[in-house]
Design a protein around this motif. Structure first.
Motif, PDB file in Angstrom:
ATOM      1  N   GLY A 182      63.077  21.866  33.220  1.00 47.17           N
ATOM      2  CA  GLY A 182      61.937  22.677  33.611  1.00 47.17           C
ATOM      3  C   GLY A 182      61.090  23.054  32.422  1.00 47.17           C
ATOM      4  O   GLY A 182      61.159  22.420  31.358  1.00 47.17           O
ATOM      5  N   HIS A 183      60.292  24.092  32.589  1.00 44.66           N
ATOM      6  CA  HIS A 183      59.461  24.586  31.492  1.00 44.66           C
ATOM      7  C   HIS A 183      60.329  25.383  30.523  1.00 44.66           C
ATOM      8  O   HIS A 183      61.233  26.114  30.931  1.00 44.66           O
ATOM      9  N   GLY A 184      60.030  25.242  29.227  1.00 46.25           N
ATOM     10  CA  GLY A 184      60.935  25.754  28.209  1.00 46.25           C
ATOM     11  C   GLY A 184      60.724  27.195  27.818  1.00 46.25           C
ATOM     12  O   GLY A 184      60.818  27.525  26.623  1.00 46.25           O
ATOM     13  N   GLY A 185      60.473  28.080  28.751  1.00 47.37           N
ATOM     14  CA  GLY A 185      60.400  29.504  28.446  1.00 47.37           C
ATOM     15  C   GLY A 185      61.783  30.122  28.507  1.00 47.37           C
ATOM     16  O   GLY A 185      62.578  29.799  29.398  1.00 47.37           O
ATOM     17  N   PRO A 186      62.123  31.017  27.592  1.00 49.03           N
ATOM     18  CA  PRO A 186      63.482  31.575  27.576  1.00 49.03           C
ATOM     19  C   PRO A 186      63.827  32.348  28.839  1.00 49.03           C
ATOM     20  O   PRO A 186      64.979  32.303  29.287  1.00 49.03           O
ATOM     21  N   VAL A 187      62.859  33.043  29.435  1.00 51.26           N
ATOM     22  CA  VAL A 187      63.158  33.825  30.636  1.00 51.26           C
ATOM     23  C   VAL A 187      63.475  32.908  31.816  1.00 51.26           C
ATOM     24  O   VAL A 187      64.470  33.088  32.519  1.00 51.26           O
ATOM     25  N   VAL A 188      62.642  31.893  32.033  1.00 48.86           N
ATOM     26  CA  VAL A 188      62.866  30.998  33.165  1.00 48.86           C
ATOM     27  C   VAL A 188      64.154  30.204  32.976  1.00 48.86           C
ATOM     28  O   VAL A 188      64.889  29.938  33.938  1.00 48.86           O
ATOM     29  N   MET A 189      64.487  29.830  31.735  1.00 53.68           N
ATOM     30  CA  MET A 189      65.741  29.116  31.480  1.00 53.68           C
ATOM     31  C   MET A 189      66.949  29.993  31.799  1.00 53.68           C
ATOM     32  O   MET A 189      67.927  29.551  32.405  1.00 53.68           O
ATOM     33  N   GLN A 190      66.886  31.268  31.404  1.00 55.47           N
ATOM     34  CA  GLN A 190      67.991  32.181  31.691  1.00 55.47           C
ATOM     35  C   GLN A 190      68.116  32.435  33.192  1.00 55.47           C
ATOM     36  O   GLN A 190      69.232  32.533  33.715  1.00 55.47           O
ATOM     37  N   MET A 191      66.991  32.520  33.902  1.00 54.43           N
ATOM     38  CA  MET A 191      67.043  32.698  35.357  1.00 54.43           C
ATOM     39  C   MET A 191      67.707  31.501  36.023  1.00 54.43           C
ATOM     40  O   MET A 191      68.536  31.649  36.934  1.00 54.43           O
ATOM     41  N   LEU A 192      67.361  30.297  35.558  1.00 52.27           N
ATOM     42  CA  LEU A 192      67.939  29.088  36.139  1.00 52.27           C
ATOM     43  C   LEU A 192      69.423  28.981  35.809  1.00 52.27           C
ATOM     44  O   LEU A 192      70.233  28.601  36.669  1.00 52.27           O
ATOM     45  N   LEU A 193      69.796  29.335  34.594  1.00 50.15           N
ATOM     46  CA  LEU A 193      71.216  29.310  34.216  1.00 50.15           C
ATOM     47  C   LEU A 193      71.994  30.322  35.046  1.00 50.15           C
ATOM     48  O   LEU A 193      73.103  30.015  35.527  1.00 50.15           O
ATOM     49  N   ARG A 194      71.443  31.517  35.214  1.00 51.80           N
ATOM     50  CA  ARG A 194      72.128  32.542  36.005  1.00 51.80           C
ATOM     51  C   ARG A 194      72.308  32.082  37.444  1.00 51.80           C
ATOM     52  O   ARG A 194      73.351  32.331  38.056  1.00 51.80           O
ATOM     53  N   ARG A 195      71.348  31.362  37.981  1.00 48.40           N
ATOM     54  CA  ARG A 195      71.470  30.835  39.351  1.00 48.40           C
ATOM     55  C   ARG A 195      72.650  29.872  39.438  1.00 48.40           C
ATOM     56  O   ARG A 195      73.426  29.916  40.394  1.00 48.40           O
TER      57      ARG A 195
ATOM     58  N   THR B  72      83.525  23.926  36.621  1.00 51.41           N
ATOM     59  CA  THR B  72      82.144  23.497  36.431  1.00 51.41           C
ATOM     60  C   THR B  72      81.520  24.373  35.353  1.00 51.41           C
ATOM     61  O   THR B  72      81.626  25.602  35.406  1.00 51.41           O
ATOM     62  N   ILE B  73      80.899  23.749  34.370  1.00 55.43           N
ATOM     63  CA  ILE B  73      80.309  24.477  33.255  1.00 55.43           C
ATOM     64  C   ILE B  73      78.803  24.249  33.237  1.00 55.43           C
ATOM     65  O   ILE B  73      78.304  23.237  33.732  1.00 55.43           O
ATOM     66  N   ALA B  74      78.088  25.199  32.663  1.00 59.40           N
ATOM     67  CA  ALA B  74      76.631  25.115  32.589  1.00 59.40           C
ATOM     68  C   ALA B  74      76.159  25.756  31.297  1.00 59.40           C
ATOM     69  O   ALA B  74      76.780  26.687  30.777  1.00 59.40           O
TER      70      ALA B  74
END
Length: 464
Positions: free
Chosen positions: A101-114, A24-26
């Motif tokens: 989601g919202h396009g902030g770099p921090v929130v995107m990285q948090m979601l990717l890390r999850r 599985t890739i993300a």
């Protein structure tokens, strides 16, 4: 009565379908930086399990579902839309989940890390599209057109890339493959039954089929070349002695002041680059340092870089001053240019010399009289640039093509020509047809080396 799952969905514990990616890739599928919307894309056998952990449920297939994106402790990382596409009816052919989601770099990285913590790994550049190819959702030419559509530098290039993505180029290639296969069947039948006397009408039918295939190939190659022009464009160097108006001409063609223009010779010490679009064709212009003997050390370095730029260019505009007497070194400059390089010799500053705009043969290349200051004759130069780039009018319906496509088409043409030369020796006739078919198959990926796939998809952006 037992509960029936929603059509097109499987439980998270079920095995993925045959052909789906083993891992599985993300990846974040939207550009880096801040934006109104950001997308994390997940593909593979654990996409449903990730959806259940992040959203609390697996969304209904192909329906936007609003909800919170949950961290491991249940806290909300973000709120947005989730889209689930079950295999095999997805972009990659795997289960695909998109979290918007919202396009902030921090929130995107948090979601990717999850998603990574839940069993996905970070996707390689182009890996989603590579999976689409490997799972036979698209062929190789269509996969390449995805990157071409993203990178399109003009509306015409974007439309052509979209036609390739829709399969227009592949259909044309496959039609030619079908013609070659049909001819191979007849030729190999002659090999399989050597005791049978060959009817002269059959020989004539084979020749007609070969002629038709070659005509089909010729038309396809011509259109592919024009499609390649829309993708690659033409790189043109502006060369000449100092103070002949190279920078002024660059600014005139570009429509804005990109280069510094002064009456002082040697003002341009390094390259000034600009890309213009003529009828959708990207023309990459390079203004170079003036060519002359002497000058200071910085100017000599600039002149050395000028000749380096000339070696890499596809065409040259050699500019002279119409208001000045010819210089003895002008012919030497022209002689130093690559022998096969398209060349226009532009006599600039006709507004000072009192001349009129126009074109005329002038030994090697073509001569144009123009004025960068007033714009007189510059349209003639634009026409020459389009002609040199290979552009033709009435290009509606073009598809995008790459250099490797042209290489394979040209190889197929050579094999078809050789087949005609060997039409009386059926074994050689059939072998050349087979080689032509293989060359065409490499365009769509039916015959593809693994190292070629790696080279193609490594150039994609991450998330695509």
């Amino acid at each position: 009565m037992a509960h029936q799952p929603h059509a097109g969905r499987r439980s998270a514990e079920e095995e993925p379908p045959v052909g789906a990616g083993a891992e599985t890739i993300a990846a974040i599928a939207t550009p880096a930086g801040r934006g109104g919307i950001g997308v994390v894309r997940i593909a593979g056998p654990h996409a449903q399990a990730i959806a259940k952990a992040v959203l609390g449920t697996v969304p209904e297939a192909r329906h936007a579902t609003l909800g919170g994106f949950l961290a491991a402790d249940g806290a909300v990382i973000d709120r947005g839309l989730a889209l689930f596409f079950p295999a095999p009816h997805s972009y990659t052919g795997d289960d695909v989940l998109e979290l918007q989601g919202h396009g902030g770099p921090v929130v995107m990285q948090m979601l990717l890390r999850r998603c990574v913590d839940l069993g996905a790994r970070i996707a390689h550049p182009g890996e989603f599209t590579q999976r689409a190819f490997l799972n036979e959702r698209i062929d190789l030419a269509q996969a390449e057109s995805v990157a071409d559509l993203i990178d399109a530098s003009s509306a015409e290039a974007a439309r052509s890339a979209a036609r390739s993505l829709d399969g227009e180029f592949s259909r044309r290639v496959n039609a030619l493959v079908g013609a070659v296969v049909d001819l191979r069947m007849h030729v190999e039948a002659c090999i399989d039954f050597p005791e049978e006397e060959i009817d002269p009408e059959d020989i004539e039918a084979q020749r007609r089929k070969l002629a038709a295939a070659r005509a089909q190939w010729k038309a396809l190659l011509a259109e592919a070349r024009q499609g390649a022009v829309l993708r690659e464009g033409l790189t043109v160097v502006l060369i000449g002695r100092p103070n002949v108006g190279k920078s002024s001409l660059l600014n005139r063609l570009a429509g804005e002041d990109l280069a510094i223009v002064t009456p002082i010779a040697g003002t341009t010490r390094d390259h000034v680059r600009a890309t213009i679009s003529l009828e959708g064709v990207p023309i990459h212009l390079i203004d170079t340092a003036g060519l002359r003997e002497g000058g200071d050390e910085v100017e000599r370095i600039g002149i050395a870089r000028t000749w380096s730029a000339v070696e890499k260019a596809g065409a040259a505009i050699f500019i002279t001053d119409a208001s000045d007497a010819p210089h003895s070194d002008e012919d030497a400059i022209v002689a130093r240019l690559p022998a096969d390089m398209p060349l226009v010799r532009a006599r600039n500053k006709i507004d000072l010399a009192g001349g009129v705009s126009g074109s005329a043969p002038i030994g090697r290349g073509i001569g144009l009289s123009l004025s960068a200051k007033t714009g007189a004759g510059v349209d003639l130069l634009r026409d020459w640039l389009l002609q040199t780039a290979g552009w033709q009018p009435h290009g509606e319906g073009l598809f995008m093509a790459r250099e490797r496509h042209l290489v394979e088409l040209e190889a197929a043409g050579r094999y078809l020509a050789e087949a005609g030369n060997e039409s009386q020796v059926f074994e050689l006739f059939a072998e050349n047809l087979r080689l032509a078919q293989q060359a065409l198959g490499r365009i769509t990926g039916e015959v593809t080396a693994d190292d070629l796939l790696g080279e193609i998809f490594s150039r994609f952006c991450i998330g695509k």
